[in-house]
Design a protein around this motif. Structure first.
Motif, short mmCIF file in Angstrom:
data_model
loop_
_atom_site.label_atom_id
_atom_site.label_comp_id
_atom_site.label_asym_id
_atom_site.label_seq_id
_atom_site.Cartn_x
_atom_site.Cartn_y
_atom_site.Cartn_z
N ALA A 105 0.81 -1.22 0.00
CA ALA A 105 0.00 0.00 0.00
C ALA A 105 0.84 1.26 0.00
CB ALA A 105 -0.93 0.01 1.22
N SER A 106 2.16 1.14 0.16
CA SER A 106 3.01 2.33 0.14
C SER A 106 3.46 2.69 -1.27
CB SER A 106 4.25 2.10 1.02
OG SER A 106 5.08 1.08 0.49
N GLN A 114 -2.16 8.92 -3.80
CA GLN A 114 -1.18 9.18 -2.75
C GLN A 114 -1.78 10.03 -1.64
OE1 GLN A 114 2.13 9.04 -0.62
NE2 GLN A 114 2.20 8.12 -2.65
N ALA A 117 -4.26 7.98 0.31
CA ALA A 117 -3.60 7.02 1.20
C ALA A 117 -3.12 7.69 2.47
CB ALA A 117 -2.43 6.36 0.48
N PRO A 123 -5.16 1.16 4.78
CA PRO A 123 -4.36 1.08 3.55
C PRO A 123 -5.25 1.00 2.32
CG PRO A 123 -3.57 -0.49 5.20
CD PRO A 123 -4.87 0.05 5.71
N GLN A 124 -4.75 1.54 1.21
CA GLN A 124 -5.50 1.51 -0.04
C GLN A 124 -5.48 0.12 -0.67
OE1 GLN A 124 -7.10 4.67 -1.37
NE2 GLN A 124 -6.88 4.61 0.84
N SER A 351 9.68 4.03 0.75
CA SER A 351 8.58 4.44 -0.14
C SER A 351 8.56 5.95 -0.34
CB SER A 351 7.24 3.95 0.40
OG SER A 351 7.21 2.55 0.47
N TYR A 562 2.33 6.61 7.34
CA TYR A 562 1.36 7.33 6.51
C TYR A 562 0.37 6.39 5.83
CZ TYR A 562 4.76 11.10 7.04
OH TYR A 562 5.62 12.04 7.54
N TYR A 563 0.70 5.11 5.77
CA TYR A 563 -0.09 4.19 4.95
C TYR A 563 -0.80 3.10 5.74
CZ TYR A 563 3.08 6.41 1.66
OH TYR A 563 3.80 7.35 0.95
#
Length: 579
Positions: A105-106, A114, A117, A123-124, A351, A562-563
């Protein structure tokens, strides 16, 4: 808090012993097995062999699978040598091979994805659990060969020599639209290091150690990846000399002083995009570095040199049988590393796209620490306040999002500034009863960018850890423990937010990449026991539960926060057999 790695002491007698450790855990649904066997002789010869194999599938957060985060690793090592009272020689070789999955997902598509996410609580990309490791991933092999020797010479002291060579090969595979089997990063790093030192007692109260060290490192980046190289081809040469002396002024007072001189030089060949070279002003600052101009890119040959001086002055004073006071002043200087100087590309494991700066100079820091230590039969504690000033401090921070043919990634740039760090570490252990012990650890640090009068990025938030260890009053030894860790929310942080323009919707959105995640509390439990199975043989069983309440949290210092959330509950069983 310094961790010291020292060579194992092998007994000078005929013996054969070893151990095997098997561990299995629920998070990742995998296991690891390591075994080692040691043979020693009464003439001082010894040999040891060790092997490890481990494998884990996707790790999991409390509410979802962290897709493509599996790990596989194989390792082996061999050691042999001769150990005498007045001389010795040691040879060592190790190898490991690992494949590491990077959170799927990163690595995602367009700028909208982005931003979504970063703003999303989930997570996407979430897939079913698997042991397969797909792209993006890293494949790393590492060889280390080392030989060392020492001799105690009459009227001189202990002379020691060490030489080691390391060979690293790293592949990073990205999500490509066509061929996932061609690495996006193909790096080969070869390092040679040598050290010669002399330890001697100048008098009964003065002990000294002096030495010289040198290293050569060569990094080669395969140009056939079809991707701009994150780290360029370079050769790096280092030479250093050091001296350290401790003086026993009295039974209570010990002083120590040291100095070190290092010189670093590099020979680098790097391609720069012409637009990037000019946007940084390099065309005006470094025109003599250009080897050839290809229009849209130029080949350069930077050869930076750095000379650094470091020194330390400290003392310890024993107030009485239980209390000791330590004080230390340290001046440290270091040259920027190749990543900080020359990075220009996608760092897959983080990432993010990372950009170095050719203009960097050496960091210089001054640190003052004071420590009060108490050692007793019932209560032990250490309190360690410190203040740290760093000139030309090198940090990395987010500056935006960039679109590439492989997707959109955050851009992080290195920069230099003036910094100040202040903090305190506290460690306590209290023996409540013969069976019950209490432990406490507190860590607080405040970092400031004094040039901009803002907080420093990526400063760890305050944390408190409490633990209890209880030995059950049974004929068979059983030890139980509980650990509580509370991590506060980081409230001091810089504003690195930026805006992203979406051409399809003609909208501008502010991306909050700065605000740290909230505070969190983790509980852990463990229980262990031991069985004697024969002469010089025992079996140890240990069960450990981390994040027992399956708490969802994100760690401010986790580069992938972040993800996705961090790891959920993990139950780990370990079996250790000594023989």
């Amino acid at each position: 808090g310094i961790v010291v790695s020292e060579p194992e002491r092998f007994p000078i007698k005929d013996s054969l012993y070893g151990k095997s450790i098997l561990s299995a855990q629920t998070n990742g649904r995998g296991a690891a097995l390591t075994s080692q066997l040691t043979k020693t002789y009464d003439n001082g010869f010894y040999a040891k062999a060790q092997g490890t194999v481990k494998g884990y599938g996707d790790f999991e957060a409390p509410e979802y699978v962290l897709s493509n985060t599996g790990v596989r690793e194989n390792a082996l090592s061999a050691q042999f040598g001769l150990n005498k009272l007045n001389y010795g020689i040691d040879g060592y070789y190790s190898f490991f091979d690992s494949t590491i999955g990077i959170l799927r997902a990163s690595h995602i598509g367009g700028a909208e994805d982005q931003v979504a996410a970063i703003n999303s609580e989930r997570p996407q990309i979430i897939e079913d659990f698997t042991y397969a490791i797909d792209v993006p991933r890293q494949e790393v092999t590492h060889h280390l060969g080392k030989v060392s020797a020492f001799a105690k010479l009459k009227n001189l002291g202990k002379v020691a020599f060490q030489y080691d060579v390391q060979h690293n090969k790293r592949f990073e595979y990205d999500v490509r639209r066509t061929d996932d089997n061609t690495p996006s990063v193909d790096l080969e790093l070869l390092t040679h290091t040598a050290l010669l030192s002399l330890e001697t007692n100048l008098t009964d109260n003065i002990h000294s150690k002096v030495g010289i060290t040198g290293s050569f490192q060569e990094n080669s980046a395969n140009p056939n990846t079809g991707v701009r190289r994150l780290i360029p081809d370079y050769k790096q040469y280092k030479a250093g000399a050091f001296a350290i002396t401790d003086v026993q002024f009295s039974d209570r007072l010990v002083g120590e002083a040291g100095i070190r001189l290092d010189h670093t030089s590099m020979d680098v060949f790097k391609f720069y995009r012409s637009s990037f070279w000019e946007s940084r002003g390099y065309d005006a600052l470094f025109p003599d570095l250009v080897v050839e101009d290809f229009g849209n890119q130029i080949l350069t040959n930077p050869t930076p040199d750095f000379t650094n001086v470091s020194a330390t002055l400290g003392a310890s004073y024993k107030l009485n049988d239980q209390f000791t006071l330590f004080a230390n002043y340290a001046l440290a200087s270091r040259a920027p590393n190749p990543s900080e100087l020359f990075s220009e590309g996608l760092h897959h494991s983080a990432s993010r796209i990372e950009l170095g700066d050719l203009r960097f100079t050496s960091e210089t820091s001054q640190k003052i620490t004071a420590t009060l230590q108490k050692k007793g039969n019932q209560l032990n504690f250490t309190v360690n306040p410190y203040v740290h000033y760093i000139s030309d401090f090198i940090l990395i921070e987010p500056t935006g999002i960039r679109q590439t043919i492989r997707g959109n990634f955050q851009v992080w740039e290195y920069r230099q500034t003036e910094a100040r760090l202040m903090g305190v570490d506290f460690d306590l252990n209290y023996k409540v009863t013969d069976q019950l012990q209490y432990g406490n650890q507190i860590s607080i640090v405040d970092g400031r960018d004094t040039s901009q009068d803002t907080a420093l990025i990526n400063m760890p938030p305050a944390r408190i850890t409490n633990s209890l260890v209880y030995d059950l009053p049974l004929s068979h030894p059983i030890t139980m423990g509980a650990t509580s860790t509370y991590v506060f929310e980081q409230t001091e942080f810089p504003d690195n937010n930026f805006e992203v323009f979406f051409p399809y919707t003609e909208m501008v959105e502010t991306v909050d990449i700065s605000t740290p995640p909230g505070a969190y509390h983790l509980l852990g439990f463990n229980v262990s026991t031991e069985f004697h199975t024969g002469k010089n043989q025992n079996l140890k069983l240990a069960l450990q539960i981390s994040n027992a309440l399956d708490t969802s949290y994100r760690d401010y210092l986790n580069r992938l926060r972040y993800y996705a959330d961090d790891l959920g509950r993990n139950i780990r069983l370990q079996i250790k057999y000594n023989y």
